[in-house]
Write an enzyme that holds these catalytic residues in place. Structure first.
Site, short mmCIF file in Angstrom:
data_model
loop_
_atom_site.label_atom_id
_atom_site.label_comp_id
_atom_site.label_asym_id
_atom_site.label_seq_id
_atom_site.Cartn_x
_atom_site.Cartn_y
_atom_site.Cartn_z
N GLU A 428 42.91 31.56 -7.47
CA GLU A 428 43.41 31.93 -8.79
C GLU A 428 44.93 31.77 -8.90
O GLU A 428 45.47 31.84 -9.99
CB GLU A 428 42.98 33.35 -9.15
CG GLU A 428 43.30 34.37 -8.07
CD GLU A 428 42.67 35.73 -8.34
OE1 GLU A 428 42.35 36.03 -9.50
OE2 GLU A 428 42.51 36.50 -7.38
N CYS A 499 33.71 31.87 -10.71
CA CYS A 499 33.28 33.20 -11.13
C CYS A 499 34.06 33.74 -12.32
O CYS A 499 33.97 34.91 -12.64
CB CYS A 499 33.39 34.19 -9.96
SG CYS A 499 35.07 34.43 -9.39
#
Lengths: 577, 88
Positions: A428, A499
């Site tokens: 991320e 996700c």
């Protein structure tokens, strides 16, 4: 009849009386009384009882504690306040309502009065009155339980805190309606996990609804009818039947595996926050948990959770979804959430501050307690550990070192755990994506956390309305990052999944499959539809689509391409209905 | 009807403790006693009403009483406000 609009965050239909939750305190319903004099006597008795309680408290305070004594004295004076009594009795007389509701009415009168005061000290005195009125209401309800809290009701509140929802009994709750909130607010998550309809961000709901009003709630359309007509009630009953049919249909689809026409299997997993959501996750056909967010136990209570608390929760999750795996993300939380435990200065830019893995590495004890709980739970089913916000190899190595230390301790203690437990990084931070080939040498899997990745890669604060339009999941840079990560993972022979919210967007599914992702984790509700779409796709065609998309120069063009592509193939998306 | 104007002299204004004193004193008289600040009026025997007047230092407050013991009541409350409460 009145109609209010909000955001429907949890589908379903509910009809029932409103239960207004005032500032997360005692639940009050309004009802009418016939014998006003008797009701006033009831109020007077409760006030006397509260006064007595205060006198008892006062007796137990030593004389030296003059500060505490003077507060109690002020409280005593308030509860005996002739004006308070007169006004409340007047409300009972004129509106013929129960004492509880009359007290809340008077409290809101004083709240308005006090809110206009400039002196913050005086303004805060309203909390004294609030406490007293709570006490009196408790005395009323202990005396004569007229409010039937056991009847199923629709909870109406400004917002619901975790503490509020923890106190609510699911069997007596039909739906939630709140004044503020969003798709991802706590109320929405809890409502979905309990399978209750919920509408949030309903302006003025507290002003418009009186306790006991009949509400009709549509958690899909985001509609709330106050005291609906018979016609509307019948319409809602029809909607309820249609909704049930829809659910049955979806659950049939949910059981299928997601395999493309040319045989590529995509693992569809659920994002999970609460243990209570597990039955729902299974109903929707998730093949395990792709992202288990573990923050909940840390933010819902004053004390830090113990190893035992965490272990019990993790074990429940693992056993609940067996034989499928559970990917547990270690604590992803900012320092601000721990203000009560550690004395840390406030951060100007918390998104780039001390949080997630950084915070855990700075507080090895905090981190190790969680790692131990995860490892212990790994003896009961398949767990994968995922570290959030990793920015480079050193951080990952430091986290792994702590994990090894915990494992060694546990071996010494003879505690069982999965020796081959898989570890992964959540990709991320853009720097992690750029050095993904180096990170791949250290882990078993990558999971692309698109929410933060997009925010950091495009330098966009999603919460900032001025720039939110620039938050584009389909930005070419994001597609390139995904493509690169898939390639790196292939070379290193490790798994790669996604996700973030992006993984649950129906329109993006063909593209994500085409880019080579083999595991998608999303909100459970959307799983049946995603599976349905994947079964209609051809992996070859998706690959061609991805190749076409990746050379386009902006998100808008990519979006148009995806729409056109889906239309040509008659993929059934709900927005077409 | 008896009226008398006083100026709030203590630093913190009429906070909870002075307001409590006033209410208690007012309750001990048979007269009906009001405090008026500008257009707002409060029953002196109600601590809540007195607090919601929000009297800071320098506020001019009019004490009004009617009925039995009105004069005594006004004098006593004026004395309390001007002489005693600044020690609280």
């Amino acid at each position: 009849m009145k109609i209010l609009k909000g955001i429907g965050v949890s589908p379903g239909i509910a009809i029932g009386p409103a239960y207004v939750l005032w500032a997360g305190r005692v639940k009050i319903t309004k009802h009418f009384v016939e014998d006003v004099d008797k009701e006033i006597l009831r109020l007077q008795k409760a006030i006397k009882q509260t006064e007595k309680e205060l006198q008892n408290i006062k007796k137990n305070i030593p004389d030296q504690m003059s500060q505490a004594l003077s507060i109690i004295d002020a409280h005593l004076l308030m509860i005996k306040d002739p004006s308070l009594k007169k006004k409340t009795e007047k409300v009972i007389k004129e509106k013929k309502v129960n004492s509880e509701w009359a007290l809340m009415y008077i409290l809101s009168h004083y709240k308005k009065l006090f809110a206009s005061l400039k002196d913050p000290y005086l303004r805060d005195r309203i909390y004294d009155l609030e406490q007293l009125i709570d006490k009196t209401i408790m005395a009323l309800q202990g005396d004569n339980n007229q409010s039937h809290p056991s009847d199923p009701t629709i909870i109406v509140a400004h917002d619901l805190s975790p503490a509020d929802t923890a106190r609510l009994k699911p069997e007596t709750t039909k739906a939630f309606v709140t004044e503020v909130g969003s798709r991802t607010s706590h109320t929405a998550i809890v409502a979905r996990s309990l399978g209750l309809p919920a509408v949030v961000a309903v302006n003025n709901i507290l002003k418009e609804v009186s306790p006991g009003d009949i509400l009709a709630v549509d958690g899909l359309k985001g509609e709330v009818f106050i005291n609906p007509s018979i016609e509307i009630l019948e319409e809602f009953k029809r909607r309820e039947i249609r909704y049930q049919e829809h659910r049955v249909l979806l659950s049939k689809k949910a059981k299928k595996a997601a395999i493309t026409k040319d045989g590529r299997k995509i693992a569809i997993r659920a994002n999970l926050e609460l243990v209570d959501e597990i039955p729902l996750v299974k109903d929707y056909g998730a093949e395990g948990i792709g992202l288990y967010r573990t923050e909940y136990l840390y933010v819902t209570r004053k004390e830090l959770p113990t190893e035992e608390d965490l272990f019990h929760a993790y074990r429940q999750v693992v056993e609940g979804v067996r034989p499928y795996p559970v990917t547990i993300r270690t604590l992803d939380i900012g320092g601000d959430k721990f203000a009560s435990h550690f004395d840390w200065p406030e951060e100007i830019n918390p998104a780039l501050g001390l949080r997630a893995i950084r915070l855990c590495l700075k507080n090895p004890y905090l981190f190790k307690v969680q790692l131990r709980a995860i490892l212990r739970a790994s003896a009961f089913g398949k767990i994968r550990i995922m570290f959030p916000l990793i920015s480079g190899v050193n951080e990952l190595k430091a986290a792994k070192k702590l994990l090894e230390e915990v494992k060694e301790d546990m071996r010494q203690e003879g505690l069982l755990f999965d020796e081959k437990i898989q570890i992964g990084v959540m990709i991320e931070v853009p720097s992690a994506a750029i050095v993904a080939d180096m990170l791949a040498q250290e882990v078993n899997f990558f999971s692309i956390g698109t929410n933060d990745l997009i925010q950091y890669a495009l330098a966009i604060d999603r919460g900032n309305e001025q720039v939110a339009y620039l938050y584009e999941p389909l930005h070419p840079s994001i597609l390139r990052i995904i493509q690169y990560l898939v390639k790196v993972a292939q070379v290193a022979q490790i798994d790669v999944g996604m996700c973030g919210e992006m993984a649950g967007e129906l329109l993006y599914i063909p593209l994500l499959v085409g880019l080579g992702l083999k595991e998608l984790s999303m909100n459970p509700q959307i799983i049946p539809e995603v599976k349905e779409i994947i079964c209609h796709l051809s992996y070859k065609e998706c690959q061609a689509l991805a190749q076409q998309a990746i050379v386009l120069t902006d998100a808008e063009k990519i979006y148009e391409l995806l729409q056109q592509w889906a239309q040509e193939r008659c993929l059934i998306f709900p927005w077409k209905n | 009807m008896i009226r008398k104007k006083v100026v709030i002299s203590n630093e913190l204004g009429l906070h909870a403790r002075p307001a409590a004193k006033i209410a208690r004193l007012a309750q001990s008289y048979k007269a009906k006693i009001f405090l008026r600040k500008g257009l707002k009026e409060a029953e002196a025997e109600s601590i809540l009403d007195v607090l919601s007047l929000a009297c800071s230092k320098g506020t001019v407050l009019e004490i009004i009483a009617e009925g039995e013991e009105a004069l005594e009541a006004v004098e006593a409350i004026a004395k309390l406000i001007t002489k005693e409460i600044h020690q609280l």
